[in-house]
Design an enzyme around this catalytic site. Sequence first.
Site, PDB file in Angstrom:
ATOM      1  N   ASN A   1      41.897  38.720  24.200  1.00 50.76           N
ATOM      2  CA  ASN A   1      40.722  39.527  24.539  1.00 50.76           C
ATOM      3  C   ASN A   1      40.662  40.857  23.805  1.00 50.76           C
ATOM      4  O   ASN A   1      39.660  41.565  23.878  1.00 50.76           O
ATOM      5  CB  ASN A   1      40.641  39.736  26.056  1.00 50.76           C
ATOM      6  CG  ASN A   1      40.289  38.439  26.767  1.00 50.76           C
ATOM      7  OD1 ASN A   1      39.955  37.440  26.109  1.00 50.76           O
ATOM      8  ND2 ASN A   1      40.391  38.421  28.074  1.00 50.76           N
TER       9      ASN A   1
ATOM     10  N   CYS B   1      28.995  29.999  32.269  1.00 52.80           N
ATOM     11  CA  CYS B   1      30.169  29.146  32.125  1.00 52.80           C
ATOM     12  C   CYS B   1      30.683  28.866  33.539  1.00 52.80           C
ATOM     13  O   CYS B   1      30.133  29.331  34.527  1.00 52.80           O
ATOM     14  CB  CYS B   1      31.219  29.800  31.252  1.00 52.80           C
ATOM     15  SG  CYS B   1      31.923  31.258  31.982  1.00 52.80           S
TER      16      CYS B   1
HETATM   17  C1  EPZ Z   1      35.846  40.085  29.581  1.00 52.44           C
HETATM   18  O1  EPZ Z   1      34.655  39.333  29.658  1.00 52.44           O
HETATM   19  C2  EPZ Z   1      36.962  39.077  29.350  1.00 52.44           C
HETATM   20  N1  EPZ Z   1      36.699  38.330  28.122  1.00 52.44           N
HETATM   21  C3  EPZ Z   1      37.038  38.092  30.524  1.00 52.44           C
HETATM   22  O2  EPZ Z   1      38.169  37.252  30.297  1.00 52.44           O
HETATM   23  C4  EPZ Z   1      37.271  38.899  31.799  1.00 52.44           C
HETATM   24  O3  EPZ Z   1      37.288  38.015  32.900  1.00 52.44           O
HETATM   25  C5  EPZ Z   1      36.159  39.932  31.973  1.00 52.44           C
HETATM   26  O4  EPZ Z   1      36.093  40.797  30.813  1.00 52.44           O
HETATM   27  C6  EPZ Z   1      36.375  40.816  33.184  1.00 52.44           C
HETATM   28  O5  EPZ Z   1      37.588  41.489  33.067  1.00 52.44           O
HETATM   29  C7  EPZ Z   1      36.943  38.928  26.929  1.00 52.44           C
HETATM   30  O6  EPZ Z   1      37.353  40.073  26.861  1.00 52.44           O
HETATM   31  C8  EPZ Z   1      36.691  38.102  25.713  1.00 52.44           C
HETATM   32  P1  EPZ Z   1      32.446  41.753  31.800  1.00 52.44           P
HETATM   33  P2  EPZ Z   1      33.226  40.093  29.682  1.00 52.44           P
HETATM   34  O7  EPZ Z   1      31.230  42.031  31.007  1.00 52.44           O
HETATM   35  O8  EPZ Z   1      33.283  41.338  28.910  1.00 52.44           O
HETATM   36  C9  EPZ Z   1      28.944  41.411  34.896  1.00 52.44           C
HETATM   37  C10 EPZ Z   1      39.353  35.233  30.059  1.00 52.44           C
HETATM   38  O9  EPZ Z   1      39.707  34.430  30.937  1.00 52.44           O
HETATM   39  N2  EPZ Z   1      28.079  41.707  33.763  1.00 52.44           N
HETATM   40  O10 EPZ Z   1      33.501  42.812  31.931  1.00 52.44           O
HETATM   41  O11 EPZ Z   1      32.190  39.096  29.353  1.00 52.44           O
HETATM   42  C11 EPZ Z   1      29.651  40.063  34.760  1.00 52.44           C
HETATM   43  O12 EPZ Z   1      28.837  39.007  35.255  1.00 52.44           O
HETATM   44  C12 EPZ Z   1      37.958  35.842  30.116  1.00 52.44           C
HETATM   45  O13 EPZ Z   1      40.076  35.628  29.112  1.00 52.44           O
HETATM   46  C13 EPZ Z   1      26.740  41.983  33.990  1.00 52.44           C
HETATM   47  O14 EPZ Z   1      26.272  41.965  35.118  1.00 52.44           O
HETATM   48  O15 EPZ Z   1      33.127  40.448  31.229  1.00 52.44           O
HETATM   49  C14 EPZ Z   1      30.873  40.268  35.608  1.00 52.44           C
HETATM   50  O16 EPZ Z   1      30.542  40.064  36.963  1.00 52.44           O
HETATM   51  C15 EPZ Z   1      37.092  35.224  31.212  1.00 52.44           C
HETATM   52  N3  EPZ Z   1      25.944  42.281  32.927  1.00 52.44           N
HETATM   53  C16 EPZ Z   1      31.216  41.746  35.409  1.00 52.44           C
HETATM   54  O17 EPZ Z   1      30.020  42.356  34.914  1.00 52.44           O
HETATM   55  C17 EPZ Z   1      26.426  42.330  31.641  1.00 52.44           C
HETATM   56  O18 EPZ Z   1      25.658  42.635  30.713  1.00 52.44           O
HETATM   57  C18 EPZ Z   1      32.323  41.998  34.413  1.00 52.44           C
HETATM   58  O19 EPZ Z   1      32.003  41.264  33.255  1.00 52.44           O
HETATM   59  C19 EPZ Z   1      27.794  42.049  31.433  1.00 52.44           C
HETATM   60  C20 EPZ Z   1      28.605  41.745  32.506  1.00 52.44           C
END
Ligand code: EPZ
Length: 435
Positions: A23, A116
């Site tokens: 990540n 997903c």
């Molecule tokens: C990162 O994803 C990680 N992936 C994820 O790891 C990890 O679970 C996640 O952060 C949370 O820590 C990578 O870094 C490649 P977020 P990301 O945006 O950035 C909501 C793994 O298993 N949200 O921090 O996509 C979202 O739905 C993966 O290695 C919005 O509402 O996650 C979630 O509830 C899975 N609007 C929360 O925020 C947005 O525009 C955190 O998501 C973006 C996110």
Amino acid sequence: MDTFVIQGGHRLTGSIAVSGSKNSALPILAVSIMTGEACRFGNIPVLRDIQTQVKILNTLGIETQWKGRDVFTQVKDTYNSTAPYELVKQMRAGVCVLGPLLAARGEATVSLPGGCVIGERPIDLHLRGLQALGAVITLEHGYIHAKAPKGGLKGAEIYLGGKFGSSVLATDNVMCAAAMAKGTTVIECAACEPEVVDLANCLISMGAKITGAGSPRITIQGVKKLTGAAWDVIPDRIETATFLIAGAITRSPITVTGTRPEHLLAVCDVLRQMGVTIERKGTVMKVVPGERPKASEVVTLPYPAFPTDCQAQTMALMAVADGTSTIVERIYPERFMAAAELKRMGAKISVANGQAIIQGVEKLSGAEVMASDLRASAALVIAGLAAEGETRISRVYHIDRGYERIEERLRKLGAKIQRASGADDPAAAAAAAAG
Ligand code: EPZ
């Protein structure tokens, strides 16, 4: 397509080296778009998701070359600034090319990542942040079209919090776009994850002016140009936690080397509450297993709180703990795919409204189970190592996305785990072939 066959109940011994952070590597590889100079990115794990990201960079005119765990990059042409659906659908983190493309080329067309199994994966915060910098964003035919205004992106004060708090990749995208915008940008409610800090430090090494990374307020002073990068990514804290929990559930005094213990304080705190001590010395972490783990409570929240990516693995440990544990999933409320499969192994878990209640049992029993997403699959491996008898985990391509040759590395610790190749699952075969 491939299946893991695990004979459980064996103690593990010895030490295992942790890989570079998936990540961290995914957004850091994308900064190759932001410089006309050659880059070398080191400690890059050899994983399906990384290979997908490299393919995305290739479609964007970036030449890449693997040498061991180093990836060398060089922008060859900038004719294509579209990250295609067939690649982004496989790995939603492909969306992290959006900010770098806007910064370097003033435009980007990136497939909407879609959802997903762990839940809906919106990108409204990404778009809100880039629009605040002046980008004009339109969504059509499943693609995000982003265009910087004539005079280029302009710094702004941006609140980037959503209903689930901060967003890791949204922070990354906005930080990259702001790095080459005119003037100063302040990101309020920025993600504090170590992977965001790693990206910021890599950008700073290329000449970006960024302060406050790792805190909820990041300040970026835009610059005109960035030099090439020579950057080794940080160790993978989630993989480290996965191995520590494997040691805890098999009550094995294993050692994990090449770690950053300071990235795992919340996880080690929960393990300590469960009676598992983690000794740390420099970059070495050693499991000091107690007897049967004790029940505990976990709430997943943004860093530095307990990471959602360690939730499923911890659920597996709670499944054999003495007492009833609870997990509240505040980041992805539906992220409990491991529960159904663990119940096939005898676990007693009830899931409702983003919460799981786990009534510990003495022993799990081996069973045929199916991997569904990266971290839930890791939980099944952990459970299989401790279960009585044989566990067969199908669709392990999910595990290969985030863990490098995990069966070989666990075998070196004495685990009885084999990979059986088989096309017994047409859907999986099609998915794996597509990927
Ligand atoms: C990162 O994803 C990680 N992936 C994820 O790891 C990890 O679970 C996640 O952060 C949370 O820590 C990578 O870094 C490649 P977020 P990301 O945006 O950035 C909501 C793994 O298993 N949200 O921090 O996509 C979202 O739905 C993966 O290695 C919005 O509402 O996650 C979630 O509830 C899975 N609007 C929360 O925020 C947005 O525009 C955190 O998501 C973006 C996110």
